[in-house]
Design an enzyme around this catalytic site. Structure first.
Site, PDB file in Angstrom:
ATOM      1  N   ASP A 185      17.283   0.640   9.761  1.00 47.59           N
ATOM      2  CA  ASP A 185      16.390  -0.502   9.567  1.00 47.59           C
ATOM      3  C   ASP A 185      15.955  -0.610   8.094  1.00 47.59           C
ATOM      4  O   ASP A 185      15.426   0.341   7.532  1.00 47.59           O
ATOM      5  CB  ASP A 185      15.159  -0.310  10.485  1.00 47.59           C
ATOM      6  CG  ASP A 185      14.490  -1.615  10.848  1.00 47.59           C
ATOM      7  OD1 ASP A 185      14.250  -2.431   9.940  1.00 47.59           O
ATOM      8  OD2 ASP A 185      14.191  -1.817  12.050  1.00 47.59           O
ATOM      9  N   ASN A 230      11.195 -12.064  14.727  1.00 44.14           N
ATOM     10  CA  ASN A 230      10.648 -10.979  15.551  1.00 44.14           C
ATOM     11  C   ASN A 230       9.707 -11.591  16.580  1.00 44.14           C
ATOM     12  O   ASN A 230       9.700 -11.252  17.746  1.00 44.14           O
ATOM     13  CB  ASN A 230       9.900  -9.960  14.702  1.00 44.14           C
ATOM     14  CG  ASN A 230      10.839  -9.150  13.834  1.00 44.14           C
ATOM     15  OD1 ASN A 230      12.019  -8.990  14.153  1.00 44.14           O
ATOM     16  ND2 ASN A 230      10.325  -8.647  12.727  1.00 44.14           N
ATOM     17  N   THR A 238      14.170  -8.034  11.566  1.00 45.97           N
ATOM     18  CA  THR A 238      14.734  -7.006  12.446  1.00 45.97           C
ATOM     19  C   THR A 238      15.396  -7.542  13.718  1.00 45.97           C
ATOM     20  O   THR A 238      16.541  -7.187  14.015  1.00 45.97           O
ATOM     21  CB  THR A 238      13.633  -5.996  12.832  1.00 45.97           C
ATOM     22  OG1 THR A 238      13.222  -5.350  11.630  1.00 45.97           O
ATOM     23  CG2 THR A 238      14.124  -4.956  13.829  1.00 45.97           C
ATOM     24  N   ASP A 247      12.334   1.492   7.804  1.00 45.48           N
ATOM     25  CA  ASP A 247      11.675   0.195   7.631  1.00 45.48           C
ATOM     26  C   ASP A 247      10.163   0.366   7.491  1.00 45.48           C
ATOM     27  O   ASP A 247       9.543  -0.237   6.625  1.00 45.48           O
ATOM     28  CB  ASP A 247      11.996  -0.713   8.820  1.00 45.48           C
ATOM     29  CG  ASP A 247      11.386  -2.105   8.677  1.00 45.48           C
ATOM     30  OD1 ASP A 247      11.833  -2.861   7.790  1.00 45.48           O
ATOM     31  OD2 ASP A 247      10.459  -2.440   9.435  1.00 45.48           O
ATOM     32  N   LYS A 298      11.745   1.233  17.827  1.00 41.23           N
ATOM     33  CA  LYS A 298      11.300  -0.145  18.084  1.00 41.23           C
ATOM     34  C   LYS A 298      11.927  -0.678  19.367  1.00 41.23           C
ATOM     35  O   LYS A 298      13.142  -0.538  19.558  1.00 41.23           O
ATOM     36  CB  LYS A 298      11.739  -1.066  16.939  1.00 41.23           C
ATOM     37  CG  LYS A 298      11.041  -0.815  15.611  1.00 41.23           C
ATOM     38  CD  LYS A 298      11.505  -1.854  14.584  1.00 41.23           C
ATOM     39  CE  LYS A 298      10.853  -1.612  13.232  1.00 41.23           C
ATOM     40  NZ  LYS A 298      11.358  -2.543  12.193  1.00 41.23           N
ATOM     41  N   HIS A 304      10.986  -8.450   3.641  1.00 42.26           N
ATOM     42  CA  HIS A 304      12.327  -9.025   3.667  1.00 42.26           C
ATOM     43  C   HIS A 304      12.251 -10.305   4.473  1.00 42.26           C
ATOM     44  O   HIS A 304      11.234 -10.591   5.084  1.00 42.26           O
ATOM     45  CB  HIS A 304      13.310  -8.036   4.295  1.00 42.26           C
ATOM     46  CG  HIS A 304      12.790  -7.417   5.560  1.00 42.26           C
ATOM     47  ND1 HIS A 304      12.926  -8.000   6.791  1.00 42.26           N
ATOM     48  CD2 HIS A 304      12.062  -6.285   5.775  1.00 42.26           C
ATOM     49  CE1 HIS A 304      12.347  -7.258   7.708  1.00 42.26           C
ATOM     50  NE2 HIS A 304      11.797  -6.209   7.123  1.00 42.26           N
ATOM     51  N   HIS A 335      18.917  -5.763   7.917  1.00 47.70           N
ATOM     52  CA  HIS A 335      18.525  -6.560   6.749  1.00 47.70           C
ATOM     53  C   HIS A 335      18.293  -5.543   5.655  1.00 47.70           C
ATOM     54  O   HIS A 335      18.230  -4.343   5.952  1.00 47.70           O
ATOM     55  CB  HIS A 335      17.228  -7.371   6.981  1.00 47.70           C
ATOM     56  CG  HIS A 335      16.120  -6.523   7.527  1.00 47.70           C
ATOM     57  ND1 HIS A 335      15.411  -5.636   6.746  1.00 47.70           N
ATOM     58  CD2 HIS A 335      15.645  -6.369   8.786  1.00 47.70           C
ATOM     59  CE1 HIS A 335      14.541  -5.003   7.515  1.00 47.70           C
ATOM     60  NE2 HIS A 335      14.667  -5.409   8.757  1.00 47.70           N
ATOM     61  N   ARG A 377      12.654  -3.800  20.088  1.00 51.28           N
ATOM     62  CA  ARG A 377      13.700  -4.779  19.775  1.00 51.28           C
ATOM     63  C   ARG A 377      14.962  -4.121  19.221  1.00 51.28           C
ATOM     64  O   ARG A 377      16.070  -4.624  19.409  1.00 51.28           O
ATOM     65  CB  ARG A 377      13.184  -5.850  18.815  1.00 51.28           C
ATOM     66  CG  ARG A 377      12.581  -5.346  17.507  1.00 51.28           C
ATOM     67  CD  ARG A 377      11.877  -6.499  16.777  1.00 51.28           C
ATOM     68  NE  ARG A 377      11.363  -6.141  15.454  1.00 51.28           N
ATOM     69  CZ  ARG A 377      10.185  -5.573  15.225  1.00 51.28           C
ATOM     70  NH1 ARG A 377       9.390  -5.261  16.231  1.00 51.28           N
ATOM     71  NH2 ARG A 377       9.784  -5.306  13.990  1.00 51.28           N
ATOM     72  N   HIS A 436       8.271  -0.770   4.112  1.00 53.42           N
ATOM     73  CA  HIS A 436       7.200  -1.771   4.110  1.00 53.42           C
ATOM     74  C   HIS A 436       5.932  -1.214   3.473  1.00 53.42           C
ATOM     75  O   HIS A 436       5.271  -1.876   2.684  1.00 53.42           O
ATOM     76  CB  HIS A 436       6.849  -2.204   5.538  1.00 53.42           C
ATOM     77  CG  HIS A 436       7.750  -3.260   6.079  1.00 53.42           C
ATOM     78  ND1 HIS A 436       7.806  -4.528   5.543  1.00 53.42           N
ATOM     79  CD2 HIS A 436       8.627  -3.253   7.101  1.00 53.42           C
ATOM     80  CE1 HIS A 436       8.694  -5.246   6.220  1.00 53.42           C
ATOM     81  NE2 HIS A 436       9.210  -4.487   7.166  1.00 53.42           N
TER      82      HIS A 436
HETATM   83 ZN    ZN Z   1      14.256  -4.354  10.380  1.00 50.63          ZN
HETATM   84 ZN    ZN Z   2      10.894  -4.776   8.246  1.00 49.57          ZN
END
Ligand code: ZN
Ligand code: ZN
Ligand code: ZN
Length: 540
Positions: free
Chosen positions: A31, A93, A72, A297, A155, A477, A345, A157, A301
């Site tokens: 991620d 998302n 994501t 990720d 996550k 992103h 991404h 997702r 972030h």
């Molecule tokens: Zn992501």
């Molecule tokens: Zn992210």
């Protein structure tokens, strides 16, 4: 002569009749992984992790996302469906639903319930909103549902979307410290998952704390540990090593592991257990395991792409991947599994870091963008016409426009002109312009491929390169620019020859390539453009 032709024909026929497939396909998503990390940290990686994949596999050096928003959920959906949000319907998302009149989450499903030790919200999830089939779905059907598909990630997702509609299981991490699932997949967690959860494996990482993996001098590719572009991890006083995870855990919950490299380690441990207990890759019917590493990720972030914390996360992930490859070699066998590694991404530079070095860019938090839209609306039309602003989409309140007898086309035009005058805005497209996309406008192509007319807004904004709608620390992103679109794509293992390509490739080419490689049906939404380089192994 005739005899040899006959023999050759027989040979070809017998060869075609045997279905040639790997025992296991492993899809790894890292991620927010920028391609650049493979270059920048190269000197510090071991020979057995990323470098092993790069030197023995086929590397696409110039692989990109081809739509926006680069988030994501759309990323994972696009990798596995071989198409873009315009077709698979995962447009963010979370996104604003006109039907529901509120924002919905990509894997929300009110008809299913949490399975395992998680909150009610954490498990009300399924792939219901994903409109096209995935490569994993096609493997299930191609094996008459005898090949297993299991998806996993911290996550929800990252686990659910890759595993598709027909998965045996998808598992994701709860803040309780357990991997959970939903009744979409089954009524009760498999025994081995409950066992893994009962072992409370997260505690050993929390008790260890997070310090540098290597001597400080190794981190010379990053900014100093304490720099102004970093956010703070769970209320820590400063963004510096060592991090006392125990006190963070005591003040919060087991979710604290997410924003540390240990989230990846815990997931890899869980993946190994799944391979062992579900016997993935054991028989000759192809199984498919999807693993999405999320900690990269969270760390990106919070601390940004040039933090020592980010570099440390990748140095440790390199080791995690080395261990995982060794495990696959031992358990499934070298040459028996086909593995690919990519990202959902990439990510931007921290905008203040750029600004401090005299690049004229800035941060425009989306709340601030929404406020400016509302102010303009009240000033121009005497009323707030903004129903929602999210994912660079502007939604107008159609009811008020009707009641006030305003003309929607004129409203759109007025807002478009206003937005163009804003410092961060590069382009603004109306729904009509997006749907009429002729293919010649570079940024409109990204917007159109990410635009589902039943789910997107009246206007879509493309910001200028470098500008960001986020915060002053860390990064994000979502844009069309190379810093968000350029990701690794490496194929390794079963019938993969060594090599590399610098041709520009699109992320939607991964799924149909795997479909062709293992001879299964294409995912139904794909445009079926394939990566010829990993298919032409037999022509020498
Ligand atoms: Zn992501
Ligand atoms: Zn992210
Ligand atoms: Zn730091």
């Amino acid at each position: 002569m005739k005899k040899s032709i006959l023999l050759l024909t027989l040979f070809v026929i017998t060869n075609l009749s045997a279905q040639q497939r790997p025992k296991l396909v492993v899809g790894i998503v890292v991620d927010q992984m920028k391609m650049e990390y493979l270059y920048r940290f190269s000197d510090d990686f071991s020979p057995n992790g990323f470098k092993k994949l790069m030197s023995n596999g086929y590397v696409f050096q110039n692989m990109h996302y081809n739509y926006m928003p680069t988030y994501t959920a759309p990323g994972h959906a696009s990798i596995y469906t071989g198409t873009t949000p315009a077709t698979h319907g995962i447009v963010g998302n979370e996104w604003f639903s006109r039907t529901l009149g509120k924002e919905m989450y990509c894997t929300d499903d009110a008809d299913v319930k949490t399975v395992g030790d998680g909150t009610a919200d954490e498990g009300a999830m399924s792939p219901k909103n994903l409109q096209s089939t995935t490569i994993t779905d096609e493997v299930r059907m191609a094996t008459n549902f005898n090949g297993k598909v299991i998806g996993m990630s911290l996550k929800d997702r990252g686990a659910i979307l890759p595993a598709g509609h027909f998965a045996n299981w998808a598992f994701w991490y709860s803040k309780t410290g357990s991997f959970i699932s939903s009744t979409f997949y089954g009524e009760k967690l498999p025994e081995w998952v409950s066992e893994f959860n009962n072992e409370k494996n997260y505690l050993k990482y929390i008790n260890k704390g997070w310090d540098l993996y290597k001597p400080a001098s190794v981190y010379n590719e990053s900014l100093p540990d304490n720099n102004p572009y970093e956010g703070k991890l769970y209320g820590s006083a400063a963004p510096v090593f060592p991090y006392d995870l125990k006190s963070m855990y005591e003040k919060n919950d087991a979710g604290v592991i997410r924003a540390t490299p240990y989230g990846n380690d815990l997931l890899a441990e869980f993946a190994k257990r799944a391979i062992e207990k579900e016997e993935l890759g054991k028989d000759n019917i192809t199984d498919f395991l999807t693993v999405s590493f999320s900690s990269t990720d969270y760390v990106g972030h919070l601390l940004g792409p040039r933090s020592m914390e980010l570099q440390d996360t990748y140095l440790r992930l390199d080791q995690t991947i080395a261990d995982f490859l060794a495990y696959l070699d031992k358990t499934v066998g070298k040459g028996n599994y086909l593995l690919f590694l990519t990202a959902d991404h990439a990510g931007a530079e921290n905008v203040i870091y750029l600004k401090d070095r005299k690049y004229n860019v800035d941060n425009y938090p989306s709340k601030q963008v929404k406020k400016s839209l509302q102010d303009f609306s009240t000033k121009t039309f005497g009323v707030d016409l903004i129903l929602n602003y999210s994912n660079f989409n502007v939604f107008f309140n159609r009811q008020i426009i009707k009641d006030k007898r305003l003309e929607l086309a004129k409203v759109k035009q007025a807002f478009k002109e206003f937005l163009i005058s804003q410092p961060q805005v590069k382009k603004v497209y109306t729904e009509e312009e997006i749907l009429a996309n002729g293919g010649n406008d570079y940024s409109l192509n990204f917007v159109a491929k990410g635009y589902d007319v039943t789910q997107n807004g009246d206007l879509v904004i493309v910001d200028k390169p470098g500008d960001i709608e986020y915060s002053t620390t860390g990064t994000s992103h979502g844009t069309i620019y190379s810093y968000d679109t350029h990701v690794p794509a490496i194929f390794y293992g079963w019938h993969i020859k060594k090599g590399e390509s610098y041709d520009k490739k699109a992320i939607t080419e991964i799924a149909p390539t795997i479909a062709q490689k293992i001879k299964v049906t294409f995912p139904n939404g794909t445009e079926a453009k394939v990566l010829q380089e990993v298919l032409d192994e037999k022509k020498k």
